[in-house]
Every structure is written in C-alpha cells, then in structure tokens.
Design an enzyme around this catalytic site. Structure first.
Site, PDB file in Angstrom:
ATOM      1  N   ARG A 104       0.801  -1.218   0.000  1.00  0.00           N
ATOM      2  CA  ARG A 104       0.000   0.000   0.000  1.00  0.00           C
ATOM      3  C   ARG A 104       0.842   1.281   0.000  1.00  0.00           C
ATOM      4  O   ARG A 104       1.826   1.400   0.722  1.00  0.00           O
ATOM      5  CB  ARG A 104      -0.954  -0.002   1.190  1.00  0.00           C
ATOM      6  CG  ARG A 104      -0.315  -0.087   2.562  1.00  0.00           C
ATOM      7  CD  ARG A 104      -1.400  -0.256   3.632  1.00  0.00           C
ATOM      8  NE  ARG A 104      -0.884  -0.085   4.982  1.00  0.00           N
ATOM      9  CZ  ARG A 104      -0.419  -1.070   5.727  1.00  0.00           C
ATOM     10  NH1 ARG A 104      -0.384  -2.285   5.229  1.00  0.00           N
ATOM     11  NH2 ARG A 104       0.016  -0.839   6.941  1.00  0.00           N
ATOM     12  N   ARG A 162       1.689  -4.105   3.510  1.00  0.00           N
ATOM     13  CA  ARG A 162       2.699  -3.288   4.186  1.00  0.00           C
ATOM     14  C   ARG A 162       3.089  -2.131   3.263  1.00  0.00           C
ATOM     15  O   ARG A 162       3.012  -2.248   2.040  1.00  0.00           O
ATOM     16  CB  ARG A 162       3.937  -4.134   4.516  1.00  0.00           C
ATOM     17  CG  ARG A 162       5.121  -3.316   5.043  1.00  0.00           C
ATOM     18  CD  ARG A 162       6.326  -4.175   5.358  1.00  0.00           C
ATOM     19  NE  ARG A 162       7.536  -3.370   5.482  1.00  0.00           N
ATOM     20  CZ  ARG A 162       8.733  -3.841   5.828  1.00  0.00           C
ATOM     21  NH1 ARG A 162       8.869  -5.134   6.086  1.00  0.00           N
ATOM     22  NH2 ARG A 162       9.778  -3.042   5.906  1.00  0.00           N
ATOM     23  N   HIS A 163       3.527  -1.023   3.854  1.00  0.00           N
ATOM     24  CA  HIS A 163       4.112   0.070   3.075  1.00  0.00           C
ATOM     25  C   HIS A 163       5.522  -0.375   2.656  1.00  0.00           C
ATOM     26  O   HIS A 163       6.474  -0.263   3.420  1.00  0.00           O
ATOM     27  CB  HIS A 163       4.205   1.346   3.916  1.00  0.00           C
ATOM     28  CG  HIS A 163       2.880   1.945   4.263  1.00  0.00           C
ATOM     29  ND1 HIS A 163       1.979   2.383   3.318  1.00  0.00           N
ATOM     30  CD2 HIS A 163       2.301   2.197   5.464  1.00  0.00           C
ATOM     31  CE1 HIS A 163       0.905   2.877   3.914  1.00  0.00           C
ATOM     32  NE2 HIS A 163       1.073   2.767   5.212  1.00  0.00           N
ATOM     33  N   VAL A 164       5.663  -0.863   1.443  1.00  0.00           N
ATOM     34  CA  VAL A 164       6.961  -1.340   0.965  1.00  0.00           C
ATOM     35  C   VAL A 164       6.989  -1.248  -0.554  1.00  0.00           C
ATOM     36  O   VAL A 164       5.972  -1.459  -1.217  1.00  0.00           O
ATOM     37  CB  VAL A 164       7.229  -2.793   1.426  1.00  0.00           C
ATOM     38  CG1 VAL A 164       6.219  -3.761   0.831  1.00  0.00           C
ATOM     39  CG2 VAL A 164       8.651  -3.222   1.117  1.00  0.00           C
TER      40      VAL A 164
END
Length: 403
Positions: A104, A162-164
C-alpha cells in the site's frame, strides 16, 4: 532366363510404385528423402535453437515474468491479440490466487482498505498478514530475502499488506504473488501527508505528537506556501518522488526522479499487478476487487456502505488540511511531472478496465492537467458519491457473476 527377368521386374517395381500404393506414396518418398538429407549438423542446430528458447523462457520467469493468473486475466478480458481470436477460449471463472500482496502507498486510502480487509478476513477465513513497520519501504538485499521468505511461508490463502516498494519474489526463487494497489492525485497525496504529519486525524488530538515527537513547533506550523516556494526539503525532490518507487521496486535507480524509474514502474504495473485503482473512484475499485478476487473481497461493498464503517472511516480523515496558492501549486506540478505521468497512465488503464466490464463511473471525468500552464483551482480528491445509480451497480455486479 525367365527368373532373371522376374528379378529385374521386381527391382523396377520397388523403385516405381504406383500412386495407389500406400507405402510408397509421394509423401512417404518425400519424408524418406528428407531423412536422408537431414544431417547431424542440422539436428544439432535445431536442438540448440530449442534449448535457447527454453533457457530464455526460464530466465524470463526468474526475472519477474508475469504470474499465471495475470496471463489468464488478460486472456479473460481480451487484449485484441492473435491469441484472443485463435487461441483456447477464455476461462469462465478466473483461477483463485492464494497469494496476494497489497504494498500500500501511504496516504492513498490504505487505512480504509486495511480496515475492510480485517472484517473480510474474519468473514471469508483468509489469512491477513500485516506488518507493524510503516517507515521502511526500501530494503537491502538480505532484508528482501528475509521478508520474501516470511511472506512465502505464510499460511495460504493469504493477503500480505505493508508500506513497501515492489518486491520481485521470482528474483530470489520464490513464487511471484499477485499484487494490488491504489494511488491518488499526487498533489493531494502530498498535501494529505504534509498535514497528517503535523496535525494527525480525528482519532485523537495528540495522534500527531506520537507520530512526529521530534518535530519542532516552527516546523509543525510551517506555512505550506513557504515550504514549497522556499524549497524546503520536505516540499522538494526527491521527497516528492513518492508513488513511482512503490511500483518500480528496490533498484537504487527507482529512487531517482526520471524516465528510467517511470518506465520500469509502468512495466511492473502491466506484468505483476492484478489491479491498480484510483482513490478518487474508490467504490469502482472495490467493485472490481470483488469481481477479480471474490475469495477475499466478496460483500466488500455492503461492508463499506455500512453506517458503522462510515463512522470509523471518518476518523482517519486528515485535519487542518489547506491548499497552497496557485503559484505554489504550479511549482508542485512541475516538480511532480513524473508522478503525474504515472498517475495518468494508471488512471487510463483503470478506466479501460472499467469500460471492458461496462462499469459506469461514480465521479466526473477530469481533464488531464496541463503542467505547462498555471493552475488556478487545486484538484481535490473527490469522495465517491451516493446517488440513484447504486441499484444499477448492484444489478451490474449480479450480472457479472452470472457470466
């Protein structure tokens, strides 16, 4: 003497077989001649060519070839290719992907989606794998290997979020999952993040103090116009080059604003993402997710439109948000030209996908921003509208499941 003549006749017959003789047909004679002239060198050439294509295909897969479900989806939707008209018929039901990754993008509605996923995981029984790490999107090679290992060994079916930045699983010998994501107008994303870091949201007045405890007061109350026009680091590149790296990946060049990262991001969208939606058209995004991934998103619209969920969603709205002046906005547009190129590319692909399914948009079509001319009105992110078209959308969804 007579016997000798018979032998000669037999010899002649063996070389001049009548056309109605099955064993000596012209086709057989042609194959026989070909077999005589097919040398060992020709055989080696053919085998070498076959080996070349096999190795090339293997390398393509190891270096991030599209997951099979995406190939099936393109066949399902039709890409106006030769295969669409001459290949096997498109499947009636798409295969069920058991590995989904939602890497995300920050301030693009991800908290709303994660809240929905928590409810959906309980309802449908899939494994929702989340991460408490929110501020580490770029990973070293060893960190990539470790994260991919942890994700790949999760109980299936799973949805990892996950923010990745994009991770190439196949590069490390793991099965490539299906990716999904949502982006929004780049300037609106930047402004939402700018004020969220300073003032948080409606969940609590002190929420922002927890997230940015080291921020000084003069920085917290820094005027947005001053930040942009005076070239503060927070309002300049590379800080503004934010969305593209989520799709470009972990390569160091993905962090540099430029054509290379832009084109690689577009390529990954085409090859590895099942759907990249637009936050301004969130309801349409949810409808398509429900269509493509029913084992994860079935009934998502009924949950999203539930009044109780609406109350929770309103708590995540950034407070004290304001817009820059037209001159400051123009500077932002120029600095974010690659972000806008990518945004409009994704938006066009998303609208093409909606048209293929006959889905009517809930929002008005906005013209592509001309970055060379001054802007007088900022482009606000519109919330999905609730109008009389809702019943038609429900009928559309029912029809789509009957196909």
């Amino acid at each position: 003497m007579m016997k000798k003549n018979n032998n000669n006749n037999n010899h002649i017959n063996s070389n001049h077989v009548p056309r109605n003789n099955v064993h000596g047909s012209p086709r057989k004679r042609c194959l026989s001649l070909l077999s005589l002239h097919f040398s060992l060198r020709d055989y080696a050439f053919c085998m070498a060519t076959l080996l070349f294509f096999c190795v090339g295909s293997l390398f393509y897969q190891l270096n991030g070839g599209p997951p099979q479900i995406l190939l099936d989806l393109r066949l399902y939707l039709g890409n106006s290719t030769y295969l669409d008209d001459h290949g096997p018929p498109a499947p009636k039901v798409l295969p069920f992907p058991s590995q989904v990754v939602y890497n995300r993008v920050g301030k693009c509605g991800s908290r709303t989606i994660v809240l929905l996923l928590r409810m959906l995981s309980e309802k449908h029984g899939f494994n929702l794998v989340t991460s408490d790490i929110h501020n580490k999107t770029r990973l070293t090679k060893n960190e990539q290997i470790e994260l991919i290992k942890n994700i790949s060994t999760a109980e299936q079916p799973y949805l990892f979020t996950r923010h990745v930045h994009f991770l190439n699983f196949s590069r490390f010998g793991a099965e490539q999952p299906v990716y999904i994501n949502i982006i929004r107008d780049p300037v609106n994303r930047f402004l939402s993040n700018y004020f969220f870091r300073r003032f948080g949201d409606w969940r609590g007045e002190q929420n922002h103090m927890i997230r940015t405890p080291g921020m000084k007061e003069e920085e917290r109350y820094l005027d947005i116009n001053e930040c942009i026009l005076e070239n503060y680091a927070e309002c300049s590149n590379p800080r503004l080059f934010y969305i593209i790296p989520y799709f470009c990946g972990q390569h160091p060049k993905c962090r540099d604003p430029g054509e290379w990262a832009l084109e690689r991001a577009k390529q990954n969208v085409n090859e590895n993402f099942l759907l990249v939606g637009i936050l301004e058209e969130l309801e349409d995004v949810l409808l398509l997710l429900e269509r493509f991934l029913p084992h994860y998103f079935k009934d998502v619209m009924s949950i999203y439109k539930n009044p109780e969920h609406k109350k929770l969603g309103n708590l995540t709205v950034t407070v004290k948000k304001s817009f820059p002046s037209p001159s400051a906005l123009q500077v932002l547009y120029q600095r974010m030209k690659y972000e806008y190129d990518f945004y409009y590319y994704v938006k066009e692909q998303f609208h093409l996908l909606k048209r293929k399914f006959g889905l009517k948009s809930h929002v008005k079509e906005t013209p592509r921003q001309d970055l060379s001319n001054p802007v007088s009105v900022p482009m606000e992110t519109e919330e999905p509208l609730e109008d009389e078209g809702d019943q038609d959308d429900e009928k559309w969804l029912e029809d789509i499941y009957k196909r």
